[in-house]
Design a protein around this motif. Structure first.
Motif, mmCIF file in Angstrom:
data_model
loop_
_atom_site.group_PDB
_atom_site.id
_atom_site.type_symbol
_atom_site.label_atom_id
_atom_site.label_comp_id
_atom_site.label_asym_id
_atom_site.label_seq_id
_atom_site.Cartn_x
_atom_site.Cartn_y
_atom_site.Cartn_z
ATOM 1 N N ARG A 148 35.364 48.543 29.261
ATOM 2 C CA ARG A 148 36.106 47.600 30.080
ATOM 3 C C ARG A 148 35.254 46.340 30.216
ATOM 4 N NH1 ARG A 148 37.782 50.348 35.573
ATOM 5 N NH2 ARG A 148 35.773 51.367 35.336
ATOM 6 N N ARG A 149 35.747 45.240 29.696
ATOM 7 C CA ARG A 149 34.975 44.000 29.730
ATOM 8 C C ARG A 149 35.157 43.325 31.081
ATOM 9 N NH1 ARG A 149 37.261 42.256 23.883
ATOM 10 N NH2 ARG A 149 36.178 43.871 22.710
ATOM 11 N N ALA A 150 34.046 42.986 31.678
ATOM 12 C CA ALA A 150 34.079 42.405 33.020
ATOM 13 C C ALA A 150 33.299 41.104 33.061
ATOM 14 C CB ALA A 150 33.523 43.397 34.038
ATOM 15 N N VAL A 151 33.732 40.230 33.931
ATOM 16 C CA VAL A 151 33.033 38.981 34.214
ATOM 17 C C VAL A 151 32.738 38.952 35.710
ATOM 18 C CG1 VAL A 151 33.386 36.490 34.455
ATOM 19 C CG2 VAL A 151 33.916 37.612 32.299
ATOM 20 N N ILE A 152 31.524 38.531 36.042
ATOM 21 C CA ILE A 152 31.149 38.379 37.448
ATOM 22 C C ILE A 152 31.480 36.947 37.879
ATOM 23 C CG2 ILE A 152 29.299 38.568 39.141
ATOM 24 C CD1 ILE A 152 29.933 41.196 37.719
ATOM 25 N N VAL A 153 32.242 36.818 38.952
ATOM 26 C CA VAL A 153 32.601 35.503 39.489
ATOM 27 C C VAL A 153 31.749 35.255 40.722
ATOM 28 C CG1 VAL A 153 34.471 34.028 40.307
ATOM 29 C CG2 VAL A 153 34.947 35.859 38.670
ATOM 30 N N GLY A 154 30.866 34.280 40.619
ATOM 31 C CA GLY A 154 29.916 34.016 41.702
ATOM 32 C C GLY A 154 28.526 34.499 41.308
ATOM 33 N N GLY A 155 27.530 33.662 41.556
ATOM 34 C CA GLY A 155 26.168 34.014 41.144
ATOM 35 C C GLY A 155 25.256 34.269 42.324
ATOM 36 N N GLY A 156 23.973 34.074 42.103
ATOM 37 C CA GLY A 156 22.990 34.232 43.172
ATOM 38 C C GLY A 156 22.612 35.667 43.431
ATOM 39 N N LYS A 157 22.064 35.909 44.636
ATOM 40 C CA LYS A 157 21.551 37.229 45.022
ATOM 41 C C LYS A 157 22.637 38.299 45.021
ATOM 42 C CE LYS A 157 17.217 36.088 45.969
ATOM 43 N NZ LYS A 157 16.083 36.673 45.229
ATOM 44 N N GLY A 158 23.844 37.926 45.506
ATOM 45 C CA GLY A 158 24.923 38.905 45.557
ATOM 46 C C GLY A 158 25.284 39.420 44.180
#
Length: 511
Positions: free
Chosen positions: A183-193
């Motif tokens: 399942r290909r996923a993209v993370i939306v939002g960066g940084g520590k979280g």
């Protein structure tokens, strides 16, 4: 802690109503060179874990049924042809699949590690025979069956089960390594979280998620270009195009739940995509109702949107399209032949007209129609909508447009797979209303492309067919299309299909 039901906050209507000055109208920005290279590297022939486990269920049912029939063949000289053995084989195989389902034997963790779950599988298969023996005892039919046959079937069945599962465990590991099953996923939002989320996902032993990159609207000072080894590929507007090109399955929004305004702003841009959208909840202290969560291993994610008509639903819909398309081609073939002759006699030019339209996931498709205009006045881009008494339309063209006969060749589109029989009607790429593209008129217009477009649709049988000469007509058509997508079922498709001929009798807006 009190439980919260997120359905009261993050619903399709709530996202569509949300108004933010930074939210775009369904469009996407052009990808950077690096993001294009990343998107292009992913293979197209992938299988979802749900489809793989479903195929294992079917294979095991067939193998266990066949084991019973083969056991009967081995003892044919003693038993002969007795259909009760065949029906018992089918019933026992079905019971085995049901019990394996109840014991979570079709979860990816079990399928990956057959030897670790060998005892569970053996107990289930033995339990099937215990239940059949008990049933035969109470029905007083145990003397009708050969004990030797039962023993042979049991042995052949358990060998088949373990043989198939050992092969599947090797295949699943190989498919996970080479990208066939993921399942290909993209993370939306960066940084520590985002870093914390990625680390948690990577620690899951049976993780089928492949993180393809990170997208964030914030600059590099607030959102580093590399997070946990994954690059930031662009902003959220660019993500829309990336998700389409790379065929992303899931978007995971890594933002705190307290940032509701920003979360809604992101969802307003992203909900038009045919993907699962999840909100990271692994570091949140809030606790939602259990039905709101899905899990990757032990990492909790809040379910915001699900990809419509996915996995086995898509298989069922494709089968529906093939069966009814063939039926439609056979039934309407006399009308199509007569129409083709009429077009050739009425004006010079080809019988068929091909037009480029937006299809599933915003891909460009060619749609077939009977030609209804003079060749030298045809408008393949549909920049100028056909109006009442339009001089570009031929005599035969007026009739076939009025009766929607010009759409009949789209049965072949549905049979070949570029269209579905039922779905949002595809519009020409450059279709306009008052010199504005439809995407500029309707906020979230591209959400219509989360499913395959259709030959007929919910909007059409509710009167929103024909000329789209006002902004309100475009909005209403889109509203009905979105209702169809959010409430799809095969019964809904069947209802629309059978109501279509009746509603086509109203030709007021068709010319």
């Amino acid at each position: 802690m009190n439980q919260i039901d997120p359905s009261s906050r993050f619903t399709p209507d709530a996202v569509r109503r949300f108004d933010d000055s930074g939210a775009e109208r369904g469009g996407s920005a052009e990808l950077g060179a690096f993001a294009k290279r990343v998107a292009a590297q992913y293979r197209m022939d992938t299988m979802s874990p749900v489809m793989v486990s479903g195929k294992v269920r079917i294979l095991e049912f067939l193998l266990l049924s066949l084991s019973g029939v083969l056991a009967l063949g081995l003892h044919f000289d003693r038993i002969g042809l007795d259909w009760s053995y065949v029906w018992t084989s089918l019933g026992g195989a079905l019971l085995a699949v049901i019990l394996l389902e109840f014991t979570d034997a079709y979860q990816m963790a079990t399928l990956r590690n057959t030897l670790s779950h060998a005892r569970k599988i053996a107990v289930v298969w033995s339990g099937v025979f215990a239940l059949m023996a008990l049933g035969a005892f109470f029905m007083k039919t145990s003397h009708d069956f050969s004990r030797l046959w039962f023993a042979t079937w049991y042995a052949m069945g358990i060998v088949s089960l373990f043989g198939l599962r050992l092969v599947m465990s090797r295949l699943i590991r190989r498919w996970a390594r080479n990208g066939v099953m993921e399942r290909r996923a993209v993370i939306v939002g960066g940084g520590k979280g985002a870093e914390s989320l990625i680390r948690s996902l990577e620690q899951q032993p049976d993780n089928d998620i492949r993180i393809c990159g990170i997208f964030d609207d914030r600059g590099d000072t607030r959102s580093p270009p590399i997070v946990a080894g994954y690059p930031k590929l662009g902003n959220v507007s660019e993500l829309i195009e990336f998700a389409r090109v790379a065929r992303i399955d899931m978007l995971i929004v890594s933002l705190p739940l307290t940032a509701e305004t920003r979360v809604l702003s992101l969802l307003k841009k992203l909900w038009v995509l045919p993907v699962d959208i999840r909100l990271s909840a692994h570091s949140s202290e809030l606790r939602f109702r259990p039905r709101a969560y899905s899990f990757v291993g032990s990492v909790p994610l809040l379910d915001i949107f699900d990809k419509p008509i996915n996995d086995w639903d898509s298989v069922a819909k494709r089968a529906f399209d093939i069966v009814f398309s063939l039926f439609g081609i056979i039934v309407f073939s006399p009308i199509m032949v007569a129409t083709a002759i009429g077009i050739k006699l009425d004006s010079k030019g080809p019988v068929l007209f091909k037009q480029k339209r937006h299809g599933f996931n915003n891909e460009v498709i060619e749609v077939f129609k009977f030609r209804s205009m003079y060749v030298d006045q045809a408008d393949p881009t549909a920049r100028q909508a056909v109006t009442k008494g339009d001089p570009r339309v031929t005599r035969v063209g007026r009739f076939i447009r009025k009766t929607s006969i010009d759409e009949l060749p789209q049965f072949f589109n549905a049979l070949l797979g570029s269209l579905s029989l039922v779905g949002p009607r595809p519009h020409a790429i450059a279709a306009q209303s008052h010199n504005l593209l439809y995407t500029e008129v309707v906020d979230g217009y591209f959400a219509r492309h989360k499913v395959k477009p259709g030959v007929t649709g919910w909007a059409q049988i509710n009167g929103w067919r024909g000329e789209m000469d006002t902004d309100e007509k475009i909005r209403k058509r889109t509203e009905f299309d979105l209702h169809y997508i959010e409430n799809w079922s095969l019964w809904f498709d069947l209802k629309i299909l059978f109501l279509t001929p009746i509603r086509l009798l109203d030709t007021e807006n068709a010319y």
